[in-house]
Motif scaffolding. Structure first.
Motif, mmCIF file in Angstrom:
data_model
loop_
_atom_site.group_PDB
_atom_site.id
_atom_site.type_symbol
_atom_site.label_atom_id
_atom_site.label_comp_id
_atom_site.label_asym_id
_atom_site.label_seq_id
_atom_site.Cartn_x
_atom_site.Cartn_y
_atom_site.Cartn_z
ATOM 1 N N SER A 243 0.840 -1.183 0.000
ATOM 2 C CA SER A 243 0.000 0.000 0.000
ATOM 3 C C SER A 243 0.875 1.233 0.000
ATOM 4 O O SER A 243 1.931 1.265 0.604
ATOM 5 C CB SER A 243 -0.900 0.017 1.234
ATOM 6 N N LYS A 244 0.416 2.261 -0.670
ATOM 7 C CA LYS A 244 1.096 3.547 -0.668
ATOM 8 C C LYS A 244 0.300 4.479 0.236
ATOM 9 O O LYS A 244 -0.913 4.603 0.099
ATOM 10 C CB LYS A 244 1.156 4.107 -2.089
ATOM 11 N N TRP A 245 0.975 5.128 1.177
ATOM 12 C CA TRP A 245 0.324 5.982 2.170
ATOM 13 C C TRP A 245 0.669 7.434 1.908
ATOM 14 O O TRP A 245 1.765 7.759 1.517
ATOM 15 C CB TRP A 245 0.817 5.637 3.572
ATOM 16 N N GLU A 246 -0.283 8.316 2.170
ATOM 17 C CA GLU A 246 -0.003 9.741 2.114
ATOM 18 C C GLU A 246 -1.030 10.471 2.975
ATOM 19 O O GLU A 246 -2.035 9.907 3.381
ATOM 20 C CB GLU A 246 -0.046 10.257 0.675
ATOM 21 N N LYS A 247 -0.737 11.716 3.257
ATOM 22 C CA LYS A 247 -1.672 12.534 4.030
ATOM 23 C C LYS A 247 -1.946 13.793 3.229
ATOM 24 O O LYS A 247 -1.034 14.464 2.773
ATOM 25 C CB LYS A 247 -1.103 12.888 5.402
ATOM 26 N N VAL A 248 -3.231 14.099 3.043
ATOM 27 C CA VAL A 248 -3.648 15.282 2.307
ATOM 28 C C VAL A 248 -4.574 16.065 3.223
ATOM 29 O O VAL A 248 -5.598 15.557 3.659
ATOM 30 C CB VAL A 248 -4.394 14.899 1.002
ATOM 31 N N ASN A 249 -4.215 17.311 3.503
ATOM 32 C CA ASN A 249 -4.988 18.141 4.435
ATOM 33 C C ASN A 249 -5.193 17.376 5.739
ATOM 34 O O ASN A 249 -4.256 16.919 6.344
ATOM 35 C CB ASN A 249 -6.313 18.581 3.815
ATOM 36 N N ASN A 250 -6.437 17.198 6.148
ATOM 37 C CA ASN A 250 -6.738 16.518 7.409
ATOM 38 C C ASN A 250 -7.038 15.035 7.210
ATOM 39 O O ASN A 250 -7.338 14.338 8.153
ATOM 40 C CB ASN A 250 -7.931 17.215 8.080
ATOM 41 N N GLU A 251 -6.976 14.560 5.973
ATOM 42 C CA GLU A 251 -7.335 13.165 5.715
ATOM 43 C C GLU A 251 -6.095 12.353 5.373
ATOM 44 O O GLU A 251 -5.097 12.873 4.900
ATOM 45 C CB GLU A 251 -8.359 13.068 4.587
ATOM 46 N N HIS A 252 -6.191 11.084 5.631
ATOM 47 C CA HIS A 252 -5.130 10.144 5.290
ATOM 48 C C HIS A 252 -5.608 9.341 4.096
ATOM 49 O O HIS A 252 -6.788 9.006 4.001
ATOM 50 C CB HIS A 252 -4.841 9.224 6.477
ATOM 51 N N VAL A 253 -4.684 9.022 3.212
ATOM 52 C CA VAL A 253 -5.023 8.323 1.982
ATOM 53 C C VAL A 253 -4.173 7.056 1.895
ATOM 54 O O VAL A 253 -2.961 7.102 2.107
ATOM 55 C CB VAL A 253 -4.768 9.206 0.739
ATOM 56 N N ILE A 254 -4.828 5.941 1.586
ATOM 57 C CA ILE A 254 -4.139 4.675 1.380
ATOM 58 C C ILE A 254 -4.482 4.192 -0.024
ATOM 59 O O ILE A 254 -5.652 4.014 -0.350
ATOM 60 C CB ILE A 254 -4.577 3.605 2.404
ATOM 61 N N HIS A 255 -3.464 4.012 -0.839
ATOM 62 C CA HIS A 255 -3.654 3.453 -2.180
ATOM 63 C C HIS A 255 -3.414 1.950 -2.074
ATOM 64 O O HIS A 255 -2.331 1.526 -1.679
ATOM 65 C CB HIS A 255 -2.686 4.090 -3.171
ATOM 66 N N THR A 256 -4.432 1.157 -2.397
ATOM 67 C CA THR A 256 -4.304 -0.294 -2.347
ATOM 68 C C THR A 256 -4.302 -0.845 -3.768
ATOM 69 O O THR A 256 -4.486 -0.095 -4.730
ATOM 70 C CB THR A 256 -5.477 -0.925 -1.559
ATOM 71 N N ASP A 257 -4.169 -2.152 -3.891
ATOM 72 C CA ASP A 257 -4.220 -2.754 -5.219
ATOM 73 C C ASP A 257 -5.644 -2.748 -5.787
ATOM 74 O O ASP A 257 -5.830 -2.985 -6.975
ATOM 75 C CB ASP A 257 -3.645 -4.170 -5.207
ATOM 76 N N LYS A 258 -6.651 -2.438 -4.976
ATOM 77 C CA LYS A 258 -8.044 -2.393 -5.442
ATOM 78 C C LYS A 258 -8.581 -0.983 -5.629
ATOM 79 O O LYS A 258 -9.558 -0.784 -6.330
ATOM 80 C CB LYS A 258 -8.954 -3.125 -4.465
ATOM 81 N N GLY A 259 -8.002 -0.009 -4.950
ATOM 82 C CA GLY A 259 -8.562 1.335 -5.036
ATOM 83 C C GLY A 259 -7.881 2.297 -4.096
ATOM 84 O O GLY A 259 -6.710 2.153 -3.773
#
Length: 191
Positions: free
Chosen positions: A3-19
């Protein structure tokens, strides 16, 4: 699963192999509750704003059993979860499931509601593992869009790997791997 992780503004984002999975804390949640807003109103408002922010022009309707249906040009599927002030959206072109659960002290007392005999015998029922079992079954239920007769008995957690952040689940003869994230205040599980 990588998974690729990042933080944008106040939210956290996880990029998975599905979405892509978004999770965040609504910092106004307690203020809204003090003003008299019901949890259901807050949840609906918070999710509507965030969905419009992430996937502008998308709308949500619901199946008869409550499963969300996404109408969007960006994604075909969505899974939604919230627990107190924490929220999560999982967008995909495939069926997905997500659950976010605030850590509570008394889950052990209610384990008979969601832990089956095989899990009692095989899994250490620590408070953390109980939260992971609960959330894994909730995420799996959402993956199936509620089309399961007896979630407690039919979905069996066979292993929780705290190092790899993986949970293994058997459903009839099929095996599934779920991933999780542990934070000080909550667990987040997705499939």
């Amino acid at each position: 699963m990588e998974s690729k992780w990042e933080k944008v503004n106040n939210e956290h984002v996880i990029h998975t192999d599905k979405g892509v999975l978004y999770y965040w804390r609504d910092n106004d949640y307690e203020r809204k509750r003090r003003k008299g807003m019901k949890k259901k109103e807050i949840n609906k408002e918070t999710l509507k704003v965030k969905i419009d922010e992430i996937a502008r022009g998308s709308t949500i309707s619901h199946q008869e059993n409550g499963a969300p249906i996404l109408q969007s040009d960006l994604y075909k599927e969505i899974s939604i979860s919230h627990s107190d002030a924490f929220f999560c959206l999982y967008f995909s072109d495939h069926s997905v499931g997500v659950d976010i659960q605030v850590l509570k002290k008394n889950l052990y007392d209610g384990r008979a509601y969601f832990v089956n005999q095989r899990e009692e015998e095989k899994i250490d029922l620590s408070e953390l593992n109980l939260h992971l079992i609960w959330s894994a079954k909730e995420a799996f239920y959402k993956l199936l869009k509620g089309d399961i007769l007896n979630l407690k008995e039919e979905a069996v957690i066979t292993e929780i790997n705290l190092i790899e952040k993986s949970i293994f689940l058997e459903y009839h003869q099929d095996k599934f791997e779920l991933n999780f994230l542990l934070r000080e205040e909550f667990v987040l599980v997705w499939i």
